[in-house]
Enzyme design. Structure first.
Site, mmCIF file in Angstrom:
data_model
loop_
_atom_site.group_PDB
_atom_site.id
_atom_site.type_symbol
_atom_site.label_atom_id
_atom_site.label_comp_id
_atom_site.label_asym_id
_atom_site.label_seq_id
_atom_site.Cartn_x
_atom_site.Cartn_y
_atom_site.Cartn_z
ATOM 1 N N HIS A 61 -27.501 -23.775 11.412
ATOM 2 C CA HIS A 61 -26.605 -24.919 11.651
ATOM 3 C C HIS A 61 -26.930 -26.029 10.643
ATOM 4 O O HIS A 61 -28.109 -26.302 10.376
ATOM 5 C CB HIS A 61 -26.768 -25.424 13.086
ATOM 6 N N GLU A 87 -18.411 -23.102 9.628
ATOM 7 C CA GLU A 87 -18.551 -24.481 10.075
ATOM 8 C C GLU A 87 -18.580 -25.406 8.865
ATOM 9 O O GLU A 87 -19.667 -25.713 8.333
ATOM 10 C CB GLU A 87 -19.874 -24.633 10.840
HETATM 11 C C1 PEP Z 1 -21.245 -27.949 16.043
HETATM 12 O O1 PEP Z 1 -22.177 -28.564 16.507
HETATM 13 O O2 PEP Z 1 -21.446 -26.829 15.566
HETATM 14 C C2 PEP Z 1 -19.912 -28.525 16.082
HETATM 15 C C3 PEP Z 1 -18.941 -27.790 15.655
HETATM 16 O O3 PEP Z 1 -19.792 -29.786 16.559
HETATM 17 P P1 PEP Z 1 -18.415 -30.575 16.857
HETATM 18 O O4 PEP Z 1 -17.542 -29.648 17.666
HETATM 19 O O5 PEP Z 1 -18.821 -31.782 17.615
HETATM 20 O O6 PEP Z 1 -17.776 -30.880 15.540
#
Ligand code: PEP
Length: 235
Positions: free
Chosen positions: A91, A155
């Protein structure tokens, strides 16, 4: 294969709020066909005793070694003992993690028969410079294990916690890049997923799930997203 919905609580939530959340989820879960993975802080793991079949507990990190002098770390086997079955790895909020470390952690997770969710994503600068595909390809080559089952989470760093999401076309292109690097078919999206944008995100082809941060902290907000997924995919 069920649609995967992962809740990343980060460093939020008390043990009692987790018990309350799981209780509410268990009450609804016979109506849910999606696979739900809740990733609370480690302190809540002992509270995850009673879980419905389609609800699993995930961790937000692990160490790649089984044991040793690694102060403040936790191993995959320790997590397994607490009935954890998924681990989010790489992450972007875990700063200073190299691609090589993420790969080692992924391999250790697979070796212990747990399921890694491996994050990839470009930063704002690379996105603006049109380098997204290049960055994702590089990360896939250097982070993904060569064997075993895993899920890849796209992400984009600039989308996490900002309220901004990439276009569906961009996500589809990235999914293609990821699939060209691995024969694993499960790619999920994370970054400001909410009850407001989930309907549109579910139009993305080849999307196997979503990873939700802030919108997973409140049960009602989270459950709205789950309901939309159920309406779109399972009925
Ligand atoms: C995450 O923590 O992986 C994330 C996607 O956070 P958010 O949904 O708050 O953007």
């Amino acid at each position: 294969m069920s649609f995967l919905i992962v809740a990343n609580w980060k460093m939020n939530g008390t043990r009692s709020s987790f018990v309350d959340f799981i209780g509410k989820l268990n009450n609804k879960s016979n109506r849910i066909t999606s696979k739900l993975v809740i990733c609370p802080p480690f302190t809540s793991f002992p509270d995850s005793i009673e879980l419905s079949n389609n609800v699993s507990i995930g961790a937000q990190n692990c160490h790649h070694k089984k044991s040793g002098s690694y102060t403040g770390e936790i191993s995959v086997e320790m997590l397994k003992e607490l009935r954890c079955t998924y681990i989010i790895l790489g992450h972007s909020e875990r700063i200073n993690e190299t691609d090589g470390k993420i790969k080692l952690k992924s391999e250790a997770t697979i070796e212990s028969s747990l399921h890694p969710i491996i994050c990839v994503g470009e930063n704002a600068e690379d996105y603006k410079r049109g380098k997204t595909q290049e960055v994702i390809e590089y990360q896939c080559k250097n982070r993904l294990p060569t064997h075993g089952e895993y899920t890849v989470a796209y992400e984009p760093i600039w989308a996490i916690g900002t309220g901004h999401v990439p276009s569906n076309d961009t996500v589809e292109e990235v999914i293609e890049v990821i699939k060209s690097c691995t024969d694993k078919k499960d790619v999920i999206y994370g970054g400001s997923v909410s009850s407001e944008n989930i309907e549109n995100l579910l139009n993305i082809s080849n999307l196997s799930g979503v990873l939700i941060g802030s919108a997973s902290l409140d049960f009602d907000r989270f459950y709205k997203i789950v309901q939309q997924v159920e309406r779109t995919y399972q009925l």
